[in-house]
Scaffold this motif. Sequence first.
Motif: not given
Length: 71
Positions: A2-11, A13-20, A47-56
């Motif tokens: 789970r990631v949260r997009f910050v800034g820009g047009p998708a500010d 927005l929460v979406r599931d992405l594949p893990a590395e 671009e990936r930023a910081d971990r936002a806690g246990p939620d993503g």
Amino acid sequence: MRVRFVGGPADDLVRDLPAEPDGAPPHRWILGHPDEPADDVADHLYERADRAGPDGWTMRYVRTDPFGATE
């Protein structure tokens, strides 16, 4: 992943992405608009930023390019 997009047009927005393999989301993600026709749309680079806690993680806005230019 789970990631949260910050800034820009998708500010905010929460979406599931594949893990590395390291368990984090991808370093970069191109967010487009698959429901819209290819003309007159853009790709938004995040671009990936910081971990936002246990939620993503957070993905921060970098720039917007014409459709297909970021590939």
